[in-house]
Design a protein around this motif. Structure first.
Motif, PDB file in Angstrom:
ATOM      1  N   LEU A   1      72.434 -54.043 -32.974  1.00  0.00           N
ATOM      2  CA  LEU A   1      72.704 -55.474 -33.501  1.00  0.00           C
ATOM      3  C   LEU A   1      74.130 -55.278 -34.315  1.00  0.00           C
ATOM      4  O   LEU A   1      74.362 -54.584 -35.026  1.00  0.00           O
ATOM      5  N   VAL A   2      74.943 -56.536 -34.002  1.00  0.00           N
ATOM      6  CA  VAL A   2      76.186 -56.500 -34.972  1.00  0.00           C
ATOM      7  C   VAL A   2      76.126 -58.038 -35.644  1.00  0.00           C
ATOM      8  O   VAL A   2      75.640 -58.909 -34.646  1.00  0.00           O
ATOM      9  N   GLU A   3      76.543 -58.134 -36.784  1.00  0.00           N
ATOM     10  CA  GLU A   3      76.850 -59.557 -37.586  1.00  0.00           C
ATOM     11  C   GLU A   3      78.175 -59.541 -37.636  1.00  0.00           C
ATOM     12  O   GLU A   3      78.726 -58.665 -38.240  1.00  0.00           O
ATOM     13  N   THR A   4      78.982 -60.318 -36.840  1.00  0.00           N
ATOM     14  CA  THR A   4      80.464 -60.182 -36.879  1.00  0.00           C
ATOM     15  C   THR A   4      81.104 -61.743 -36.908  1.00  0.00           C
ATOM     16  O   THR A   4      80.431 -62.469 -36.885  1.00  0.00           O
ATOM     17  N   GLY A   5      82.278 -61.606 -36.649  1.00  0.00           N
ATOM     18  CA  GLY A   5      83.062 -62.863 -36.250  1.00  0.00           C
ATOM     19  C   GLY A   5      84.319 -62.870 -37.178  1.00  0.00           C
ATOM     20  O   GLY A   5      84.735 -62.066 -37.892  1.00  0.00           O
ATOM     21  N   PRO A   6      85.094 -63.787 -37.037  1.00  0.00           N
ATOM     22  CA  PRO A   6      86.395 -64.030 -37.751  1.00  0.00           C
ATOM     23  C   PRO A   6      86.512 -64.238 -39.169  1.00  0.00           C
ATOM     24  O   PRO A   6      87.480 -64.261 -39.690  1.00  0.00           O
ATOM     25  N   ALA A   7      85.248 -64.957 -39.654  1.00  0.00           N
ATOM     26  CA  ALA A   7      85.425 -65.272 -41.129  1.00  0.00           C
ATOM     27  C   ALA A   7      84.664 -64.093 -41.925  1.00  0.00           C
ATOM     28  O   ALA A   7      84.097 -63.291 -41.416  1.00  0.00           O
ATOM     29  N   THR A   8      84.477 -64.361 -43.169  1.00  0.00           N
ATOM     30  CA  THR A   8      84.101 -63.425 -44.172  1.00  0.00           C
ATOM     31  C   THR A   8      82.496 -63.315 -43.819  1.00  0.00           C
ATOM     32  O   THR A   8      81.909 -62.155 -43.688  1.00  0.00           O
ATOM     33  N   LEU A   9      81.835 -64.389 -43.736  1.00  0.00           N
ATOM     34  CA  LEU A   9      80.398 -64.415 -43.322  1.00  0.00           C
ATOM     35  C   LEU A   9      80.469 -64.300 -41.600  1.00  0.00           C
ATOM     36  O   LEU A   9      81.166 -64.980 -41.059  1.00  0.00           O
TER      37      LEU A   9
END
Ligand SMILES: C[S@@+](CC[C@H](N)C(=O)[O-])C[C@H]1O[C@@H](n2cnc3c(N)ncnc32)[C@H](O)[C@@H]1O
Length: 238
Positions: free
Chosen positions: A205-213
């Motif tokens: 599983l990954v929690e990611t994205g372009p922002a801090t959260l």
């Protein structure tokens, strides 16, 4: 005949332009296709894009060594997709694919569009070969949806609606695309448990994205060689 409403009909060219926007509007999409690449890794052979939309992931998937092909509900989306990959019309909850044929499958930004999420996950399981993987990259359900409000400084306010599953219509959203098509919201545990209930094993599983959260959730699951645990609805009869 497809019985589900293709909400993206009439929006395909516009959708494609928003997702490819080199500025802020395309930021989440770029990050999602990189996350997809990270979870897929390099390899060979066919890869089925379930809910391929306009085929925006195809180029990135080809760079990894795979040959993508797609299925989507919306003929308009498929019209644009045909510039990028081979794709046919079909419902993720009733895939027009024989059982145990597909070595690898993936979806980007699809889980929040599926009316029958558990049926679609079971179908992905059914069509995969034993040992085959399914990778899904979707918006992170904890921090996206009608229950949440994102401020310019990246702060996210989450309201009690997070805990309820359901379809949220477009007027509940401030975001560009969702304000047109709405979205299904499913809490995190429901999403993960749906994969486990279908028979998949969790790989990563990954929690990611372009922002801090983390605005994106990436899920990599595998169809075990030997089925075990909570068992499968789908394989009989096809
Ligand atoms: C947000 S778009 C994502 C498209 C593409 N994967 C991308 O990354 O741009 C969601 C797509 O899911 C498709 N979709 C929704 N329900 C579906 C279903 N039951 N079966 C197949 N496709 C479906 C829509 O037509 C739409 O193209």
């Amino acid at each position: 005949m497809i019985g589900v409403k293709p909400r993206y009909d009439g929006l395909a060219e516009w959708y494609d332009e928003v997702m490819r926007d080199p500025g802020d509007r395309g930021l989440l999409a770029r990050s999602a296709y990189e996350t997809l690449a990270d979870l897929l890794g390099t390899g060979r052979g066919a890869a089925l894009d379930i809910g391929c939309g306009t085929g925006l992931a195809a180029e990135r998937v080809r760079m990894l060594g795979y040959e993508p092909y797609g299925i989507d509900l919306s003929l308009d989306q498929l019209g644009v997709a045909s510039r990028r990959l081979q794709a046919v019309q079909g419902d993720a909850a009733r895939l027009p694919v024989a059982s145990r044929r597909v070595p690898l499958a993936y979806s980007t930004f699809v889980s929040s569009d599926l009316d029958e999420f558990d049926a679609a996950v079971s179908e992905a399981y059914r069509v995969l070969r034993p040992g085959g993987r399914y990778v899904s990259v979707c918006v992170h359900p904890c921090l996206n949806g009608g229950h949440s409000q994102v401020s310019d400084d990246g702060t996210v306010v989450v309201r009690p609606g997070y805990a309820s599953s359901g379809y949220q219509s477009g007027f509940e959203f401030g975001s560009t695309i969702r304000s047109h098509v709405g979205a299904w919201h499913r809490p995190l545990a429901e999403i993960i448990n749906t994969f486990l209930a279908a028979g998949f094993g969790l790989v990563r599983l990954v929690e990611t994205g372009p922002a801090t959260l983390p605005s994106l959730l990436g899920i990599s699951v595998v169809k075990p060689w030997t089925p075990s645990g909570p068992q499968v609805r789908g394989e009989a009869g096809r």
